[in-house]
Design a protein around this motif. Structure first.
Motif, PDB file in Angstrom:
ATOM      1  N   UNK A 191       0.832  -1.207   0.000  1.00 12.89           N
ATOM      2  CA  UNK A 191       0.000   0.000   0.000  1.00 12.89           C
ATOM      3  C   UNK A 191       0.866   1.256   0.000  1.00 12.89           C
ATOM      4  N   UNK A 192       1.933   1.235   0.750  1.00  8.32           N
ATOM      5  CA  UNK A 192       2.826   2.395   0.827  1.00  8.32           C
ATOM      6  C   UNK A 192       3.434   2.694  -0.542  1.00  8.32           C
ATOM      7  N   UNK A 193       3.879   1.669  -1.243  1.00  8.91           N
ATOM      8  CA  UNK A 193       4.457   1.874  -2.582  1.00  8.91           C
ATOM      9  C   UNK A 193       3.383   2.346  -3.553  1.00  8.91           C
ATOM     10  N   UNK A 194       2.180   1.790  -3.449  1.00  5.67           N
ATOM     11  CA  UNK A 194       1.055   2.212  -4.294  1.00  5.67           C
ATOM     12  C   UNK A 194       0.804   3.716  -4.156  1.00  5.67           C
ATOM     13  N   UNK A 195       0.746   4.200  -2.914  1.00  4.99           N
ATOM     14  CA  UNK A 195       0.449   5.620  -2.693  1.00  4.99           C
ATOM     15  C   UNK A 195       1.623   6.514  -3.098  1.00  4.99           C
ATOM     16  N   UNK A 196       2.836   6.029  -2.943  1.00  3.00           N
ATOM     17  CA  UNK A 196       3.989   6.807  -3.418  1.00  3.00           C
ATOM     18  C   UNK A 196       3.923   6.956  -4.941  1.00  3.00           C
ATOM     19  N   UNK A 197       3.505   5.886  -5.622  1.00  2.00           N
ATOM     20  CA  UNK A 197       3.347   5.965  -7.084  1.00  2.00           C
ATOM     21  C   UNK A 197       2.324   7.037  -7.449  1.00  2.00           C
ATOM     22  N   UNK A 198       1.205   7.091  -6.700  1.00  4.54           N
ATOM     23  CA  UNK A 198       0.212   8.157  -6.922  1.00  4.54           C
ATOM     24  C   UNK A 198       0.860   9.525  -6.739  1.00  4.54           C
ATOM     25  N   UNK A 199       1.644   9.691  -5.688  1.00  5.35           N
ATOM     26  CA  UNK A 199       2.230  10.999  -5.383  1.00  5.35           C
ATOM     27  C   UNK A 199       3.228  11.431  -6.449  1.00  5.35           C
ATOM     28  N   UNK A 200       3.859  10.465  -7.108  1.00  5.32           N
ATOM     29  CA  UNK A 200       4.819  10.783  -8.166  1.00  5.32           C
ATOM     30  C   UNK A 200       4.111  11.076  -9.486  1.00  5.32           C
ATOM     31  N   UNK A 201       3.201  10.192  -9.868  1.00  9.68           N
ATOM     32  CA  UNK A 201       2.597  10.262 -11.202  1.00  9.68           C
ATOM     33  C   UNK A 201       1.395  11.203 -11.280  1.00  9.68           C
ATOM     34  N   UNK A 202       0.658  11.351 -10.182  1.00  8.55           N
ATOM     35  CA  UNK A 202      -0.642  12.008 -10.266  1.00  8.55           C
ATOM     36  C   UNK A 202      -0.759  13.262  -9.417  1.00  8.55           C
ATOM     37  N   UNK A 203       0.378  13.779  -8.947  1.00  5.86           N
ATOM     38  CA  UNK A 203       0.379  15.053  -8.225  1.00  5.86           C
ATOM     39  C   UNK A 203      -0.276  16.109  -9.109  1.00  5.86           C
ATOM     40  N   UNK A 204      -1.199  16.884  -8.552  1.00 11.37           N
ATOM     41  CA  UNK A 204      -2.080  17.716  -9.386  1.00 11.37           C
ATOM     42  C   UNK A 204      -1.360  18.829 -10.141  1.00 11.37           C
ATOM     43  N   UNK A 205      -0.149  19.214  -9.696  1.00 16.50           N
ATOM     44  CA  UNK A 205       0.576  20.288 -10.377  1.00 16.50           C
ATOM     45  C   UNK A 205       1.681  19.760 -11.293  1.00 16.50           C
ATOM     46  N   UNK A 206       2.425  18.765 -10.835  1.00 20.44           N
ATOM     47  CA  UNK A 206       3.619  18.332 -11.573  1.00 20.44           C
ATOM     48  C   UNK A 206       3.583  16.892 -12.049  1.00 20.44           C
ATOM     49  N   UNK A 207       2.579  16.121 -11.660  1.00 16.46           N
ATOM     50  CA  UNK A 207       2.532  14.705 -12.052  1.00 16.46           C
ATOM     51  C   UNK A 207       2.448  14.526 -13.559  1.00 16.46           C
TER      52      UNK A 207
END
Length: 422
Positions: free
Chosen positions: A209-225
């Motif tokens: 789950x931790x890796x899943x959410x880190x992937x979200x934070x990298x790829x889908x960040x609303x400004x820079x993803x």
């Protein structure tokens, strides 16, 4: 070796892992379990990008969302008393009467009466408009169960505490563990830019789950993803695929959860979200694997009787006689090496490491070993018993192969690392 033929070990592994992932997900589509799941999921609305963003901003952990009446009539579930609605934008068109010219369907021109005047008619015209409407997440309801394709993961992870710490150090956003009232295992809060992971899960479930959410934070960040514009289905397929590939690399099996999760978020048997995202999944997983390995090695090193630091030098034959940049980070050494190459430094530039031992009788104490000399990778160092099993050295070689495209691998051309004891 030609650049097109170069593949680091980690890239080859990820290719194999993602192929296994696609095959496993496709096999699940033929199961009765998936058919039952699909019947229910097809009744949920697929929200637009803007509404998905609104939902994520108000309830980051939301998973299945529907209106009050739909929960009651379609899914036989009741929104619980006191639950706060999620506000989204819904179409609300209305009709008005409009007087306009009557058009001849044959000539497509205005029709005239016997006096030559244009005939008018009253018609109903639809005016597009929108309104704010309320929806609720499944976690805010109770009633008949919603079918699921995933099974909660169980089991332990080797060196769990160090592994979690290494993952946390890889993240670019804060991470906290807390009780989550919904069924979500974790979520990335796009407003606060932080990750929340549910407390008291199994070690395997927590790591995945931790890796899943880190992937979200990298790829889908609303400004820079780089994938911020992707639809909700694609985003979750990407994040879970990255988590699966990364966990597989570390011998953590998440098949029982990941296959069903990805199938559930895919739009059909062709798993287009997965197939179209393969490159971004491979690259993100590779970056996370390298980052976790590097951090894990540094954490492990603290318990060892030695330390390793990296350097870039303009003189690969006698490192400390040229321009030299020392660092604890292999990526910084790589960047300095590239600058030396770009600046056409005199001599043969290279990358290496310094080994220091607490045991003053260690013959390798205070030795400098080269990993790159000129444009050639030096792998002979891995034939030395002292160094061949040190994960920090092996992961640094992976980083070099990934980040220096022109490097020549010794499988094509044998090179020798140079050592110097002081």
């Amino acid at each position: 070796m030609n650049d097109t033929n170069m593949k680091s070990i980690s890239t080859v592994q990820i290719d194999e892992i993602t192929k296994k992932l696609e095959e496993g997900v496709k096999a699940l589509f033929d199961s009765e379990k998936y058919m039952n799941y699909l019947k229910v999921m097809s009744k949920f609305h697929n929200y637009s990008f803007n509404n998905s963003l609104l939902i994520a901003m108000q309830m980051p952990q939301a998973s299945l969302v529907a209106g009050y009446s739909k929960w009651k009539t379609t899914f036989h579930r009741q929104v619980e008393k006191g639950q706060k609605a999620i506000k989204i934008i819904a179409p609300s068109p209305y009709k008005i009467d409009k007087i306009q010219d009557k058009i001849d369907p044959d000539t497509n021109r205005p029709m005239l009466d016997s006096s030559g005047n244009t005939i008018k008619e009253k018609v109903k015209v639809v005016i597009p408009a929108y309104k704010v409407t309320n929806v609720f997440d499944v976690s805010q309801t109770s009633g008949e169960p919603i079918p699921s394709l995933v099974n909660e993961l169980s089991g332990d992870v080797e060196e769990y505490n160090k592994f979690i710490e290494a993952i946390k150090k890889t993240s670019t956003v804060p991470i906290k563990f807390a009780e989550i009232d919904t069924s979500a295992k974790g979520y990335y809060n796009i407003e606060d830019k932080c990750i929340v992971i549910k407390d008291n899960m199994s070690e395997v479930q927590t790591a995945k789950t931790l890796i899943h959410e880190i992937a979200h934070s990298i790829l889908h960040e609303k400004d820079t993803g780089i994938e911020k514009e992707a639809d909700r289905n694609t985003k979750d397929v990407q994040a879970e695929s990255v988590a699966y590939a990364t966990c597989q690399h570390f011998n953590i099996d998440t098949t029982d959860y990941s296959f069903g999760y990805i199938a559930g978020w895919s739009s059909g048997k062709e798993v287009e979200e997965l197939r179209n995202s393969m490159n971004v999944i491979r690259q993100t997983a590779s970056d996370l694997i390298n980052g976790i390995e590097k951090n894990l090695s540094m954490l492990m090193e603290k318990e060892n009787d030695y330390s390793i630091t990296f350097f870039a030098t303009s003189n690969a034959e006698y490192p400390d006689q040229g321009e030299m940049y020392e660092t604890e980070n292999i990526d910084e050494a790589i960047n300095q090496y590239k600058k030396m190459i770009d600046n056409h430094s005199k001599g043969i530039s290279g990358i290496g490491f310094t080994y220091k031992s607490k045991n003053k009788e260690d013959i390798y104490n205070d030795s400098q070993m080269m990993l790159v000399s000129g444009n050639k990778l030096c792998l002979d160092v891995l034939e030395i018993d002292k160094f061949k099993d040190i994960e920090q050295i092996k992961s640094s070689i992976n980083s070099i192969q990934n980040k220096i495209p022109h490097i020549i691998n010794p499988t094509e051309q044998k090179t020798h690392s140079k050592g110097k004891s002081r």
